[in-house]
Scaffold this motif. Structure first.
Motif, short mmCIF file in Angstrom:
data_model
loop_
_atom_site.label_atom_id
_atom_site.label_comp_id
_atom_site.label_asym_id
_atom_site.label_seq_id
_atom_site.Cartn_x
_atom_site.Cartn_y
_atom_site.Cartn_z
N GLY A 24 9.31 93.13 7.00
CA GLY A 24 9.86 93.73 8.56
C GLY A 24 8.64 94.31 8.52
O GLY A 24 9.13 95.10 9.73
N GLN A 25 8.04 95.55 7.80
CA GLN A 25 7.10 96.45 8.22
C GLN A 25 5.89 95.47 9.62
O GLN A 25 5.87 96.70 10.55
CB GLN A 25 6.79 97.20 6.74
CG GLN A 25 7.71 98.13 5.85
CD GLN A 25 6.87 98.77 5.03
OE1 GLN A 25 5.84 99.24 5.16
NE2 GLN A 25 7.85 98.90 3.64
N PHE A 26 5.80 94.56 8.52
CA PHE A 26 4.53 93.86 9.24
C PHE A 26 4.24 93.15 10.83
O PHE A 26 4.75 93.64 11.46
CB PHE A 26 4.05 92.62 8.39
CG PHE A 26 3.19 91.77 9.83
CD1 PHE A 26 2.04 92.15 9.48
CD2 PHE A 26 4.27 90.42 10.21
CE1 PHE A 26 1.15 91.50 10.80
CE2 PHE A 26 3.04 89.89 10.78
CZ PHE A 26 2.15 90.31 10.82
N ILE A 27 6.27 93.14 10.55
CA ILE A 27 6.77 93.15 12.22
C ILE A 27 7.27 93.87 12.74
O ILE A 27 6.71 93.76 14.28
CB ILE A 27 7.46 91.83 12.21
CG1 ILE A 27 7.84 90.52 11.58
CG2 ILE A 27 9.01 91.59 13.88
CD1 ILE A 27 9.08 89.95 10.77
N GLU A 28 7.76 95.05 12.96
CA GLU A 28 7.36 96.16 13.18
C GLU A 28 6.43 96.75 13.90
O GLU A 28 6.30 97.20 15.56
CB GLU A 28 8.35 97.12 12.58
CG GLU A 28 9.71 96.96 12.40
CD GLU A 28 10.12 96.30 13.48
OE1 GLU A 28 10.37 97.28 14.56
OE2 GLU A 28 11.59 95.77 13.27
N TRP A 29 4.54 96.52 12.98
CA TRP A 29 3.76 96.95 13.50
C TRP A 29 3.31 95.89 14.67
O TRP A 29 2.60 95.82 15.57
CB TRP A 29 3.10 96.91 12.28
CG TRP A 29 1.57 96.66 12.74
CD1 TRP A 29 1.41 98.23 13.16
CD2 TRP A 29 0.82 96.19 12.81
NE1 TRP A 29 -0.34 97.55 13.90
CE2 TRP A 29 -1.04 96.44 13.32
CE3 TRP A 29 0.74 95.04 12.56
CZ2 TRP A 29 -1.83 95.53 14.18
CZ3 TRP A 29 -0.59 94.15 13.32
CH2 TRP A 29 -1.26 94.84 13.56
N TYR A 30 3.32 94.66 14.27
CA TYR A 30 3.02 93.78 15.67
C TYR A 30 4.19 93.88 16.64
O TYR A 30 3.31 93.88 17.58
CB TYR A 30 3.88 92.18 15.11
CG TYR A 30 2.90 91.41 15.50
CD1 TYR A 30 2.16 90.81 15.80
CD2 TYR A 30 3.73 91.22 16.79
CE1 TYR A 30 1.42 89.26 15.96
CE2 TYR A 30 3.52 89.69 17.52
CZ TYR A 30 2.03 89.00 17.59
OH TYR A 30 1.37 88.02 18.30
N LYS A 31 4.60 93.83 16.83
CA LYS A 31 5.71 94.09 18.22
C LYS A 31 4.71 95.88 18.54
O LYS A 31 5.06 96.31 19.93
CB LYS A 31 7.11 94.76 17.90
CG LYS A 31 7.94 93.10 17.52
CD LYS A 31 9.53 92.90 17.86
CE LYS A 31 9.71 93.81 16.55
NZ LYS A 31 11.50 93.94 16.83
N TYR B 37 2.32 97.12 17.71
CA TYR B 37 0.16 97.15 19.04
C TYR B 37 0.61 95.83 19.67
O TYR B 37 -0.63 95.80 20.77
CB TYR B 37 0.18 96.67 17.27
CG TYR B 37 -1.68 96.22 17.53
CD1 TYR B 37 -2.42 97.45 17.61
CD2 TYR B 37 -2.23 94.69 18.01
CE1 TYR B 37 -3.76 97.65 17.69
CE2 TYR B 37 -3.56 95.00 17.67
CZ TYR B 37 -4.34 95.83 17.54
OH TYR B 37 -5.63 96.55 18.30
N HIS B 38 1.27 94.14 19.49
CA HIS B 38 1.26 93.41 20.18
C HIS B 38 1.68 93.49 21.24
O HIS B 38 1.87 92.86 22.55
CB HIS B 38 0.80 92.48 20.05
CG HIS B 38 -0.21 92.19 18.77
ND1 HIS B 38 -1.58 91.94 19.81
CD2 HIS B 38 -0.32 91.95 17.57
CE1 HIS B 38 -2.57 92.05 18.56
NE2 HIS B 38 -1.88 92.02 17.34
N LEU B 39 2.80 94.26 21.61
CA LEU B 39 4.39 93.73 22.31
C LEU B 39 4.77 95.14 22.96
O LEU B 39 4.92 94.70 23.68
CB LEU B 39 5.42 92.78 21.73
CG LEU B 39 5.28 91.40 20.86
CD1 LEU B 39 6.33 91.29 19.69
CD2 LEU B 39 4.63 90.72 22.00
#
Length: 336
Positions: free
Chosen positions: A323-330, A332-334
């Motif tokens: 969940g922490q990774f996906i929040e960062w991914y959004k 940073y990338h989205l």
């Protein structure tokens, strides 16, 4: 204290450096910013670290012994974390020479610098890939690891042998850490969890090997860093009970130690994908493929020796860490 982190622009090196700086250490970061994956991501990590006054960065390669020794001469380095390496199992099938130059020659130069400048403790990255053809699980650092199945694994096993030689010859305390599938924010784009997330968001197909019948001991980055920090003040000592007639590969009469550092809880790849789907809110488009050369079916860390010696206990559930990774991914990338 002054601590050298090689591979400081890498995923683990970045998080380790942040933690060391937060604990008021002076961190000397070294990285060659190679193009194995997105250099911009590495540069962004370094920009964050350079905001701290106790961080000094050198863009150089471990293959440059003169530059490395000059760095040691300019700084009174007490502890070395060697995380710089050419990473990736599958890439090692395509470009084996890169692994010899970075992982063997580069590591030799680190050992030589530690010898010349009397470093108190060298902690270096090995890998769960050294277990190769082993099938007994969980994998134990006391097991023989003489049958690697990729050039990457062979170089990491070689690092352990080289470290032992220098511990024996020059009494340098060395600790090797066999990492097990580390994940989290600011992670490596070549790792499956990262590429799966990217493709699910973009509604592209993800390739799942061995028909999905694989398991990995996913370990959250904060847990990994906690274990590494605890090891600083625990340099290995001679094992007085080490038996030359029945040698334990994980320790020695020399100041040398090998640990697994993982979650001790492997997760099936299909379950992992289901967790990603739930967190992202989209279904994955899956294409099943056979096992690739150099890959292994299961990774599973026996961490009992690390638990005993420093109280290491990974505590981040996969759902929380992803969940922490996906929040960062959004972010940073989205981001718009």
């Amino acid at each position: 204290m002054k601590i050298l982190v090689t591979g400081a622009a890498g995923f683990i090196g970045f998080h380790l450096s942040k933690r060391l700086l937060a604990e008021s250490h002076q961190v000397i970061g070294l990285d060659n910013l190679n193009e194995y994956y997105d250099v911009c991501l590495k540069e962004e990590r370094i920009k964050i670290l350079e905001k701290h006054p106790n961080f000094t960065f050198y863009k150089t390669d471990l293959g440059n012994l003169e530059s490395l020794k000059q760095l040691f001469a300019d700084h009174s380095i007490r502890i070395v974390f060697n995380l710089a390496a050419q990473a990736g199992v599958r890439y090692s099938l395509k470009n084996p020479h890169a692994y010899v130059l970075s992982n063997l020659l580069g590591f030799l130069n680190v050992l030589e610098a530690c010898r010349d400048y009397s470093v108190e403790h060298l902690i270096y990255a090995s890998s769960s890939s050294v277990y190769g053809s082993n099938t007994k699980i969980p994998f134990s650092p006391k097991d023989s690891v003489d049958h690697p199945v990729s050039m990457y694994a062979a170089t990491k096993k070689s690092n352990e042998l080289m470290a032992h030689t220098y511990s024996h010859l020059y009494n340098i305390p060395t600790t090797g850490l066999r990492f097990f599938t580390v994940y989290g924010p600011w992670g490596r784009p070549d790792m499956a969890y990262y590429s799966f997330t990217k493709n699910i968001f973009e509604e592209k197909t993800i390739k799942v090997f061995n028909q999905g019948d694989m398991s990995r001991d996913f370990t959250f980055i904060d847990d990994i860093v906690e274990g590494m920090i605890r090891l600083i003040d625990h340099p290995p000592k001679s094992n007085n009970y080490w038996d030359r007639n029945n040698p334990d590969p994980s320790s020695s009469y020399a100041p040398y130690q090998i640990y697994n550092i993982g979650n001790n809880n492997p997760v099936n790849l299909m379950k992992f994908i289901q967790i990603l789907e739930k967190l992202i809110g989209k279904k994955a488009k899956v294409e099943f493929s056979p096992m690739e050369p150099g890959d292994v079916k299961v990774t599973y860390a026996d961490i009992s020796s690390l638990q005993k010696d420093i109280g290491f206990s990974p505590s981040t559930p996969l759902e929380i860490g992803l969940g922490q990774f996906i929040e960062w991914y959004k972010e940073y990338h989205l981001k718009e």
